[in-house]
Write a protein that holds these residues in place. Structure first.
Motif, mmCIF file in Angstrom:
data_model
loop_
_atom_site.group_PDB
_atom_site.id
_atom_site.type_symbol
_atom_site.label_atom_id
_atom_site.label_comp_id
_atom_site.label_asym_id
_atom_site.label_seq_id
_atom_site.Cartn_x
_atom_site.Cartn_y
_atom_site.Cartn_z
ATOM 1 N N LEU A 1 0.837 -1.209 0.000
ATOM 2 C CA LEU A 1 0.000 0.000 0.000
ATOM 3 C C LEU A 1 0.871 1.258 0.000
ATOM 4 O O LEU A 1 0.571 2.237 -0.693
ATOM 5 N N ASN A 2 1.956 1.229 0.767
ATOM 6 C CA ASN A 2 2.843 2.402 0.775
ATOM 7 C C ASN A 2 3.524 2.605 -0.572
ATOM 8 O O ASN A 2 3.728 3.750 -0.998
ATOM 9 N N ALA A 3 3.877 1.511 -1.234
ATOM 10 C CA ALA A 3 4.476 1.639 -2.577
ATOM 11 C C ALA A 3 3.471 2.294 -3.521
ATOM 12 O O ALA A 3 3.799 3.234 -4.261
ATOM 13 N N ALA A 4 2.225 1.816 -3.465
ATOM 14 C CA ALA A 4 1.184 2.358 -4.356
ATOM 15 C C ALA A 4 0.951 3.844 -4.069
ATOM 16 O O ALA A 4 0.877 4.665 -5.001
ATOM 17 N N ILE A 5 0.878 4.181 -2.788
ATOM 18 C CA ILE A 5 0.597 5.573 -2.408
ATOM 19 C C ILE A 5 1.730 6.485 -2.864
ATOM 20 O O ILE A 5 1.500 7.567 -3.414
ATOM 21 N N HIS A 6 2.976 6.052 -2.676
ATOM 22 C CA HIS A 6 4.101 6.898 -3.095
ATOM 23 C C HIS A 6 4.122 7.086 -4.611
ATOM 24 O O HIS A 6 4.344 8.193 -5.102
ATOM 25 N N LEU A 7 3.867 5.999 -5.340
ATOM 26 C CA LEU A 7 3.851 6.102 -6.808
ATOM 27 C C LEU A 7 2.778 7.082 -7.267
ATOM 28 O O LEU A 7 3.013 7.947 -8.119
ATOM 29 N N ILE B 1 14.989 -4.919 -1.275
ATOM 30 C CA ILE B 1 14.325 -3.954 -2.167
ATOM 31 C C ILE B 1 15.110 -4.007 -3.472
ATOM 32 O O ILE B 1 16.252 -3.543 -3.529
ATOM 33 N N THR B 2 14.533 -4.598 -4.494
ATOM 34 C CA THR B 2 15.341 -4.868 -5.681
ATOM 35 C C THR B 2 14.481 -5.039 -6.940
ATOM 36 O O THR B 2 13.277 -5.286 -6.844
ATOM 37 N N GLU B 3 15.139 -4.928 -8.102
ATOM 38 C CA GLU B 3 14.502 -5.362 -9.343
ATOM 39 C C GLU B 3 14.936 -6.812 -9.516
ATOM 40 O O GLU B 3 16.059 -7.094 -9.929
ATOM 41 N N MET C 1 9.478 -6.187 11.830
ATOM 42 C CA MET C 1 9.481 -4.777 12.268
ATOM 43 C C MET C 1 8.771 -3.900 11.250
ATOM 44 O O MET C 1 9.182 -2.760 10.993
ATOM 45 N N GLY C 2 7.717 -4.423 10.638
ATOM 46 C CA GLY C 2 7.097 -3.731 9.499
ATOM 47 C C GLY C 2 6.413 -2.416 9.838
ATOM 48 O O GLY C 2 6.271 -1.566 8.965
ATOM 49 N N ILE C 3 5.983 -2.253 11.093
ATOM 50 C CA ILE C 3 5.346 -0.974 11.419
ATOM 51 C C ILE C 3 6.395 0.129 11.327
ATOM 52 O O ILE C 3 6.140 1.215 10.821
ATOM 53 N N ALA C 4 7.609 -0.193 11.793
ATOM 54 C CA ALA C 4 8.688 0.787 11.715
ATOM 55 C C ALA C 4 9.290 0.880 10.310
ATOM 56 O O ALA C 4 9.706 1.954 9.883
ATOM 57 N N MET C 5 9.342 -0.242 9.596
ATOM 58 C CA MET C 5 10.092 -0.271 8.328
ATOM 59 C C MET C 5 9.207 -0.248 7.087
ATOM 60 O O MET C 5 9.689 -0.003 5.981
ATOM 61 N N GLY C 6 7.903 -0.545 7.242
ATOM 62 C CA GLY C 6 7.059 -0.801 6.071
ATOM 63 C C GLY C 6 6.863 0.398 5.161
ATOM 64 O O GLY C 6 6.928 0.280 3.929
ATOM 65 N N SER C 7 6.648 1.575 5.761
ATOM 66 C CA SER C 7 6.374 2.761 4.932
ATOM 67 C C SER C 7 7.567 3.091 4.057
ATOM 68 O O SER C 7 7.436 3.340 2.857
ATOM 69 N N GLN C 8 8.758 3.100 4.694
ATOM 70 C CA GLN C 8 9.953 3.464 3.930
ATOM 71 C C GLN C 8 10.278 2.387 2.895
ATOM 72 O O GLN C 8 10.698 2.695 1.774
ATOM 73 N N THR C 9 10.051 1.133 3.254
ATOM 74 C CA THR C 9 10.349 0.038 2.318
ATOM 75 C C THR C 9 9.471 0.166 1.071
ATOM 76 O O THR C 9 9.954 0.028 -0.061
ATOM 77 N N GLY C 10 8.195 0.461 1.276
ATOM 78 C CA GLY C 10 7.295 0.666 0.136
ATOM 79 C C GLY C 10 7.722 1.860 -0.697
ATOM 80 O O GLY C 10 7.738 1.806 -1.936
ATOM 81 N N THR C 11 8.110 2.937 -0.018
ATOM 82 C CA THR C 11 8.547 4.146 -0.725
ATOM 83 C C THR C 11 9.812 3.859 -1.540
ATOM 84 O O THR C 11 9.940 4.291 -2.690
ATOM 85 N N ASP C 12 10.741 3.123 -0.929
ATOM 86 C CA ASP C 12 12.014 2.852 -1.614
ATOM 87 C C ASP C 12 11.816 2.028 -2.885
ATOM 88 O O ASP C 12 12.436 2.293 -3.910
ATOM 89 N N VAL C 13 10.926 1.026 -2.814
ATOM 90 C CA VAL C 13 10.727 0.219 -4.035
ATOM 91 C C VAL C 13 9.987 1.050 -5.086
ATOM 92 O O VAL C 13 10.272 0.948 -6.296
ATOM 93 N N ALA C 14 9.096 1.923 -4.644
ATOM 94 C CA ALA C 14 8.396 2.798 -5.601
ATOM 95 C C ALA C 14 9.402 3.702 -6.310
ATOM 96 O O ALA C 14 9.320 3.922 -7.525
ATOM 97 N N VAL D 1 11.146 1.860 -9.028
ATOM 98 C CA VAL D 1 10.278 1.706 -10.208
ATOM 99 C C VAL D 1 10.213 3.019 -10.981
ATOM 100 O O VAL D 1 10.328 3.039 -12.219
ATOM 101 N N LEU D 2 10.075 4.134 -10.268
ATOM 102 C CA LEU D 2 9.970 5.446 -10.945
ATOM 103 C C LEU D 2 11.217 5.711 -11.785
ATOM 104 O O LEU D 2 11.124 6.211 -12.914
ATOM 105 N N LYS D 3 12.380 5.343 -11.247
ATOM 106 C CA LYS D 3 13.631 5.559 -11.994
ATOM 107 C C LYS D 3 13.649 4.744 -13.274
ATOM 108 O O LYS D 3 14.310 5.097 -14.248
ATOM 109 N N SER D 4 12.938 3.601 -13.260
ATOM 110 C CA SER D 4 12.997 2.705 -14.419
ATOM 111 C C SER D 4 11.965 3.066 -15.498
ATOM 112 O O SER D 4 11.959 2.470 -16.564
#
Ligand SMILES: Cc1cc2nc3c(=O)[nH]c(=O)nc-3n(C[C@H](O)[C@H](O)[C@H](O)COP(=O)(O)OP(=O)(O)OC[C@H]3O[C@@H](n4cnc5c(N)ncnc54)[C@H](O)[C@@H]3O)c2cc1C
Length: 378
Positions: A28-34, A342-344, A358-371, A374-377
């Protein structure tokens, strides 16, 4: 593909710029950031469950960055610098989640966190106490102040039995996991991200022209896919360093005059409990049988559940009658390294998984980082 799909359905509901697989906190965080970065992108999240069905709606709701004994173990794995980076990620990740949804929508409550040491824990407590200064020094540049201190004066008022020492961290907090996920889903929908449930992805095939997502509901077509299925990732992307770890939980019925308030860790974080609406939520016990709990199957075992109940009777609520209201499990993802993956993983197929419990602490940033990857690609 279902034979009764119309031309309209195929043309409209099965073609997207980006398909995200898994509607947990990371997906969800990846989708929201994208969508926030590129509002014109057509994005869908495919979720196999009626609700998200992994860890994000099943967890304990600790907004924490590591108990002292956990930090000691983690420092041994990744070194002091590596640990500082991890703590910073967790701390900033929590701030990011709070900024994204707002404390009210998370029911964020900073009651502080405690680590318990029982009378037979002499060796561990000595080691941990001797490290309080060290970890305070490490975290001060990250959170701006010291966090850990001994709080043995609170043992009596919390009503515990057989507890000799408590280490307190005033910056730990708790959230309402259900509200977090409800509001994340609502935020995604308000940004016109399409979420389809009961849609199990079975295979992803990508070539120069397109990426095809094979599901139990038919084939979806897109430019890029992001796999955020966490503990279940190997069924789509075999070979990643991800091992499932089932977490079993129970919750009591409401208890009159409950004295316990905060988030609590015991036995190097293998057990954790908190108050929620006059109840105690208690989980853990993977260490009782690591092999049995290294599974993607939901379920409870009598070994773990009986041990959790004994902990309630003997240590947490020794003089208070209680009844168990509910039991459940969720599946986490672990690996040799503490950083998320976090990878292609393959051309046009990205992956973000393994928040190591530890997803509550790490999940938002992890989703943002993968987004961002993708944006770079694009
Ligand atoms: C019992 C328990 C207690 C926890 N307590 C805490 C805590 O207090 N604090 C904390 O920070 N973290 C805690 N965690 C960890 C935290 O919940 C996770 O790190 C986090 O939720 C992981 O989010 P995710 O989005 O990566 O994965 P998930 O939430 O597991 O999401 C993956 C999603 O992918 C879906 N999926 C899987 N395969 C497919 C497929 N083939 N097709 C379509 N969809 C698929 C799943 O149904 C699931 O919804 C706990 C976890 C558990 C289980």
């Amino acid at each position: 593909m279902s034979s009764n799909l119309s031309y309209w359905e195929k043309a409209t509901f099965f073609n997207f710029d980006i398909v995200i697989i898994g509607s947990g906190i990371v997906g969800l965080n990846a989708a929201i950031h994208l969508k926030k970065t590129c509002p014109l992108l057509k994005i869908i999240v495919l979720e196999r469950g009626f609700l998200p069905s992994g860890a994000s709606t099943k967890n304990a709701g600790f907004a924490c960055f590591g108990s002292l004994s956990e930090l000691m173990e983690q420092e041994a794995i990744c070194g002091t610098e590596g640990l500082m980076l991890l703590i910073e990620k967790r701390w900033k990740g929590l701030l990011k989640l709070r900024t994204l949804l707002g404390d009210e929508n998370l029911d964020y409550r900073q009651f502080g966190g405690y680590e318990l040491f029982t009378n037979d824990d002499d060796a561990t407590i000595e080691q941990c106490v001797s490290k309080i200064e060290h970890y305070n020094k490490l975290i001060t540049p990250i959170i701006g102040t010291q966090a850990f201190c001994l709080a043995n004066d609170k043992i009596k008022s919390l009503g515990f039995n057989n507890v000799q020492n408590l280490i307190y961290n005033q910056y730990e907090a708790q959230i309402d996991t259900g509200k977090m996920m409800f509001n994340l889903i609502q935020l995604a929908q308000s940004l016109q991200i399409f979420i389809l449930n009961n849609c199990q992805v079975n295979e992803i095939i990508s070539d120069d022209k397109q990426t095809v997502i094979h599901t139990n509901q038919g084939k979806f077509y897109c430019k890029k896919a992001i796999v955020t299925t966490n503990a279940f990732v190997k069924s789509l992307l075999p070979g990643l360093d991800v091992e499932p770890g089932r977490g079993q939980v129970l919750i009591t019925k409401p208890i009159e005059n409950l004295k316990i308030e905060g988030t609590f860790h015991y036995n190097k974080g293998f057990y954790y409990f908190r108050n929620i609406n006059d109840r105690i939520l208690l989980g853990g016990g993977r260490n009782l049988d690591f092999n049995a709990e290294a599974t993607t199957e939901f379920g409870e075992t009598s070994l773990v559940q009986n041990t959790l109940e004994m902990l309630l009777t003997n240590i947490i609520l020794p003089n208070t009658p209680f009844e168990i209201d509910q039991r459940w499990s969720g599946i986490m993802a672990f690996g040799k390294y503490l950083e998320p993956i976090i990878t292609e993983a393959k051309p046009n197929i990205f992956c973000a998984a393994r928040c190591n419990g530890m997803g509550i602490a790490m999940g938002s940033q992890t989703g943002t980082d993968v987004a961002e990857l993708v944006l770079k690609s694009l």
